[in-house]
Design a protein around this motif. Structure first.
Motif, PDB file in Angstrom:
ATOM      1  N   ASN A  47       0.810  -1.216   0.000  1.00 45.68           N
ATOM      2  CA  ASN A  47       0.000   0.000   0.000  1.00 45.68           C
ATOM      3  C   ASN A  47       0.846   1.270   0.000  1.00 45.68           C
ATOM      4  OD1 ASN A  47      -2.594  -1.406   0.316  1.00 45.68           O
ATOM      5  ND2 ASN A  47      -1.824  -1.912   2.362  1.00 45.68           N
ATOM      6  N   ASP A  73      -7.614  -8.315  -5.278  1.00 44.29           N
ATOM      7  CA  ASP A  73      -8.047  -7.207  -4.413  1.00 44.29           C
ATOM      8  C   ASP A  73      -8.908  -7.722  -3.271  1.00 44.29           C
ATOM      9  OD1 ASP A  73      -6.734  -5.021  -5.520  1.00 44.29           O
ATOM     10  OD2 ASP A  73      -8.272  -4.716  -7.043  1.00 44.29           O
ATOM     11  N   ASP A 116      -4.310   1.999  -8.145  1.00 38.62           N
ATOM     12  CA  ASP A 116      -5.372   2.986  -8.264  1.00 38.62           C
ATOM     13  C   ASP A 116      -5.269   3.682  -9.617  1.00 38.62           C
ATOM     14  OD1 ASP A 116      -5.826   2.256  -5.688  1.00 38.62           O
ATOM     15  OD2 ASP A 116      -4.984   4.091  -4.805  1.00 38.62           O
ATOM     16  N   GLY A 148     -15.089  -4.481  -2.103  1.00 37.85           N
ATOM     17  CA  GLY A 148     -14.305  -3.319  -1.728  1.00 37.85           C
ATOM     18  C   GLY A 148     -13.283  -3.664  -0.673  1.00 37.85           C
ATOM     19  N   SER A 153     -11.263   4.518  -6.469  1.00 35.78           N
ATOM     20  CA  SER A 153     -10.464   4.697  -5.256  1.00 35.78           C
ATOM     21  C   SER A 153     -10.762   6.066  -4.654  1.00 35.78           C
ATOM     22  CB  SER A 153      -8.968   4.593  -5.563  1.00 35.78           C
ATOM     23  OG  SER A 153      -8.662   3.331  -6.133  1.00 35.78           O
ATOM     24  N   LYS A 178     -12.546  -0.106 -11.121  1.00 32.56           N
ATOM     25  CA  LYS A 178     -12.213   0.204  -9.739  1.00 32.56           C
ATOM     26  C   LYS A 178     -12.304   1.707  -9.504  1.00 32.56           C
ATOM     27  CE  LYS A 178      -8.251  -0.168  -6.547  1.00 32.56           C
ATOM     28  NZ  LYS A 178      -6.864  -0.685  -6.434  1.00 32.56           N
ATOM     29  N   ASN A 209      -9.491   8.510  -1.607  1.00 29.21           N
ATOM     30  CA  ASN A 209      -8.344   8.685  -0.725  1.00 29.21           C
ATOM     31  C   ASN A 209      -8.567   9.856   0.221  1.00 29.21           C
ATOM     32  OD1 ASN A 209      -5.997   6.875  -2.104  1.00 29.21           O
ATOM     33  ND2 ASN A 209      -7.334   7.774  -3.658  1.00 29.21           N
ATOM     34  N   LYS A 246      -7.952   5.105   2.871  1.00 25.81           N
ATOM     35  CA  LYS A 246      -8.648   5.078   1.592  1.00 25.81           C
ATOM     36  C   LYS A 246      -9.620   3.919   1.521  1.00 25.81           C
ATOM     37  CE  LYS A 246      -5.499   2.349  -1.331  1.00 25.81           C
ATOM     38  NZ  LYS A 246      -4.761   2.355  -2.608  1.00 25.81           N
ATOM     39  N   ASN A 261     -11.499   1.441  -1.585  1.00 23.88           N
ATOM     40  CA  ASN A 261     -11.587   1.016  -2.983  1.00 23.88           C
ATOM     41  C   ASN A 261     -12.874   0.231  -3.201  1.00 23.88           C
ATOM     42  OD1 ASN A 261      -8.951   1.957  -3.740  1.00 23.88           O
ATOM     43  ND2 ASN A 261      -8.091   0.189  -2.686  1.00 23.88           N
ATOM     44  N   PHE A 314     -14.796  -2.072  -6.361  1.00 21.21           N
ATOM     45  CA  PHE A 314     -14.446  -2.660  -7.648  1.00 21.21           C
ATOM     46  C   PHE A 314     -15.432  -3.755  -8.031  1.00 21.21           C
ATOM     47  CE2 PHE A 314     -11.382  -3.633  -4.213  1.00 21.21           C
ATOM     48  CZ  PHE A 314     -11.907  -4.840  -3.784  1.00 21.21           C
ATOM     49  N   SER A 357      -3.014  -7.667  -6.147  1.00 22.82           N
ATOM     50  CA  SER A 357      -3.605  -6.353  -5.897  1.00 22.82           C
ATOM     51  C   SER A 357      -3.446  -5.463  -7.121  1.00 22.82           C
ATOM     52  CB  SER A 357      -2.951  -5.688  -4.678  1.00 22.82           C
ATOM     53  OG  SER A 357      -1.557  -5.546  -4.865  1.00 22.82           O
TER      54      SER A 357
END
Length: 781
Positions: free
Chosen positions: A63, A188, A238, A360, A312, A310, A314, A320, A322, A324, A235
């Motif tokens: 991350n 993810d 973004d 998510g 994102s 996806k 933040n 954050k 996500n 998707f 993963s």
């Protein structure tokens, strides 16, 4: 009740460790935060963050997150170094009991400097156990020869040590003696039940949106469970937070489009933002092969469509969320044969599957605590169908949810991680075994899992104990699963390592392993129709079980040459398989028949052992990677000992990349694979099979079906597999943002005849892909 008490005890242990560890943070300072690329806002993974002229530092995770704890009060210079970016230096004053949060942005380097060997991956080798884990980045995947300029994760996985692919067509992934159902694939955080298309060169994943891939080939620790062979944790990155961009690919195999950009543009380094990314890729090989590959003596009837999106969001402090979703489809129409009025006729074999889902994940950094909190939630669906001539149709589906919460505390170089996971799924299974006995089952399953692990750096040792508690609610079974990984840094360049643990799962496959090559792959959970005993002992639960033991070393011989060797042993005290020998229905009329002739499923034991060797060499523009795997697999079904159909004894992969020219605009990639043949069950003969539907069946005038007499199970082997691939790329740059790439490649350059399928009716051999050139164009903007 006893199971729940055990579950509660494990939870209490995790909370106790947290409470005990909290005072350790006192009297020291902590710096945490995220590292991003300034141009895109994307996290920078596995880069070094450290205090200048000290030994205090850590690499960022997937991350971009870092946390340096137990810092004595004082004045420091915080530094970030990463190849291709300017080094970052920030003065910091650390006070006792103070928590500082930093968002750091790296600028792309505008001046080419001399070669600098600053490697976060090498630092990871010295500070992480990393036994039987392979970390893969998109840049590494792009070094593999690609089809039409579209590099794919499936092509890269095929060269990993310990990994076996069943071939170019109908490709499936086998890792250190485990079939695909024993491999968990997370995208993810979502569970993907079939990540590979029926043309095995392509997966459902778009390399251009990938951020990181962790492949655990065995011995994985307590944060992962529910499978007994391997974990693949993937993963995605973004979307660009600052500008709109994308990529378009067109080749003789298929096309791909990607678009990304900001939804809420990031105003400054400390502001919130939102972005999106959308990928669509498809294969039109079923149509384009008629134009570009008309010289082939076989059709290439494969097509697929993969969509992934996806969003994102933040926050200003680095937290954050996500969201998707995905939709993957696969279609193939193969050649088969059937008897019509005693005449052999050609008919299509239809194979297709559909998969979709969404979910998510989130990252939270509490304002007054050094903990990193992560979570995920998702739903996935998968259905596969196969209609064949002279065989009953097969179908299977699985749908389910999964979610979890994970907490990580950092104490200097040590770390405590614990979490809770919940999953549930429904399986529908409609299948006929080799003797035309129907198996039709619908079942539900729920799992509740908790885990805790602690990474302890003590001198030259890194010790990582863990324990996972898996509660299978539908089976009322609790499984405590201890795990352990250890590394000893003999020197800075030579390290010994070991790992092991206990693993369980409740999911089995619906594969008919009498097929010479398997295309159909379905799922079933917790089968009810099992024997009560195995080898004279009572069967106490329905779980598949495995013990892993791994021992190896890694040696950085020079700054450019390294070698990694691991020996492994996997013991399976209990496995579940379809009953190949079923002759009778399991009812009162057949009460006197033995279980192995009437149960839908059988229990087996087995083991797998082998050695994996990996050699890497990097020098300026040249990269070489060679892997060799030696493996043995054994199974015992209570009657006989046999080898499964994916038992490849030897597997060799050699891969080389060379970049040259202005801005390294030319690139040549070569890959060679050589492997021993898979075992299969030969056909001894045929007979007319009559079914007596009732007492008045007129057997003298009834036309029966074609029955097959099988030889000894997996007593023969296919011929050796060999394939050489070549890829040449040329890149043209238009300013800083745009690039045009032309890719010319050849698959199976030596035109080797590798067996794909043997039709048992006609004894016709269908081969894997012949020599297959391709041309592709890609435009990045």
């Amino acid at each position: 009740m006893k199971s729940f008490r055990s579950l509660l005890s494990l939870t209490t242990l995790g909370l106790f460790l947290l409470i005990f560890a909290s005072p350790l943070m006192a009297q020291f300072g902590t710096v945490r935060g995220f590292v991003y690329e300034e141009e895109t806002g994307e996290p920078v993974i596995f880069t070094n963050v450290y205090f200048s002229k000290t030994s205090m530092g850590v690499p960022t995770d997937e991350n971009g997150y870092f946390a340096i704890t137990r810092i004595p009060p004082g004045e420091y210079i915080l530094m970030v170094t990463y190849i291709g970016f300017d080094s970052l230096q920030i003065p910091l004053t650390i006070k006792a009991d103070e928590l500082i949060t930093q968002k750091l942005y790296l600028k792309s380097r505008t001046v080419t400097l001399g070669e600098v060997n600053i490697s976060a991956s090498r630092q990871d080798k010295q500070s992480e156990t990393q036994t039987s884990i392979i970390k893969v980045t998109p840049k590494e995947i792009q070094k593999i020869p690609s089809m039409g300029g579209q590099p794919d994760l499936a092509q890269y996985l095929a060269v990993l040590p310990g990994v076996i692919f069943s071939g170019d067509q109908g490709g499936q992934l086998y890792i250190r003696g485990g079939p695909p159902v024993q491999n968990k694939v997370l995208y993810d955080g979502m569970i993907i039940y079939n990540p590979f298309h029926s043309i095995g060169l392509f997966s459902v994943f778009d390399v251009d949106i990938l951020k990181n891939v962790d492949v655990y080939t065995g011995g994985f620790n307590a944060e992962h469970g529910g499978r007994i062979s391997s974990i693949m944790d993937i993963s995605t990155r973004d979307g660009n937070k600052n500008r709109f961009g994308g990529k378009i690919d067109v080749s003789t195999f298929g096309a791909k489009a990607l678009i990304e950009g900001p939804i809420v543009r990031q105003k400054d380094e400390n502001s919130a933002s939102a972005s999106f990314i959308l990928s669509v890729k498809n294969s039109y090989l079923n149509e384009s092969s008629k134009i570009f590959y008309s010289y082939l003596d076989q059709d290439l009837p494969y097509s697929y469509l993969d969509i992934y999106g996806k969003i994102s969001i933040n926050a200003s402090n680095g937290s954050k969320v996500n969201l998707f979703g995905f939709d993957f489809t696969d279609r193939a129409t193969l050649q088969g044969y059937n008897f019509d009025n005693s005449v052999l006729t050609e008919v299509p074999v239809n194979y297709n599957w559909d998969s979709y889902g969404g979910g998510g994940n989130f990252i939270v950094t509490p304002g007054k605590s050094a903990v990193l909190m992560e979570g995920n939630f998702a739903y996935s669906f998968y259905q596969v169908n196969m209609d064949e001539p002279n065989k009953s149709p097969r179908s299977s589906s699985i749908s389910g949810f999964n979610g979890g919460l994970h907490f990580t505390y950092f104490f200097g170089k040590n770390a405590l991680k614990y979490g809770l996971e919940l999953s549930g799924y429904k399986t529908v299974f409609d299948f006929y075994n080799s003797l035309n006995r129907k198996i039709d089952i619908t079942q539900n399953s729920t799992e509740i899992d908790i885990y805790v692990k602690y990474k302890w750096n003590i001198g030259k040792f890194i010790i990582e104990p863990g324990i996972r508690g898996q509660y299978y609610a539908s089976l009322s079974t609790f499984s405590p699963e201890p795990r352990l990984a250890v590394k000893y840094n003999v020197t800075e360049n030579f390290r010994l390592k070991a790992a092991g643990g206990y693993y369980t799962q409740n999911l089995i496959s619906t594969t008919n392993d009498l097929d010479v090559v398997n295309l159909f792959y379905g799922f079933l959970t917790g089968p009810e129709n099992l024997p009560k005993t195995f080898n004279g002992k009572e069967i106490k639960n329905k779980l598949q079980q495995a013990w892993h033991a791994i021992l190896g070393f890694e040696w950085d011989i020079t700054n450019t040459l390294s070698i990694n060797i691991e020996g492994y042993y996997k013991y399976y005290p209990q496995l579940t398989n379809l009953n190949r020998n079923k002759l009778y229905e399991d009812n009162e009329a057949n009460a006197n028949q033995p279980d192995y002739l009437k149960k839908d499923f059988i229990v087996e034991t087995g083991d797998a052992e082998g050695v994996d060797i990996s050699v890497k060499y990097d020098l300026h523009n040249f990269h070489f990677w060679g892997t060799y795997s030696l493996g043995y697999i054994h199974r015992f079904d209570g009657v006989s000992t046999y080898v499964p159909p994916y038992d490849r004894r030897h597997n060799l992969n050699l891969m080389g990349t060379y970049a040259f020219g202005k801005k390294k605009g030319w690139e040549v990639n070569v890959r060679y694979n050589y492997g021993s043949g898979f075992p299969f069950t030969p056909t001894q003969g045929y007979y007319e099979e009559l079914f007596f539907n009732n007492i008045g069946t007129p057997i003298t005038i009834t036309n029966g079906s074609l029955g097959i007499l099988y030889g000894d199970y997996n007593s023969h082997r296919l011929t050796y597999y060999s394939r050489l691939d070549l890829d040449v790329k040329k890149s043209f740059y238009f300013g800083k943002k745009m690039k045009l790439e032309i890719d010319a490649s050849v698959t199976n350059l030596l035109n080797e005849k590798n067996v794909f399928y043997v039709d048992r009716i006609t004894n016709t051999v269908v081969y894997q892909l012949p020599i297959l050139p391709s041309l592709g164009l890609s435009f990045t903007f």
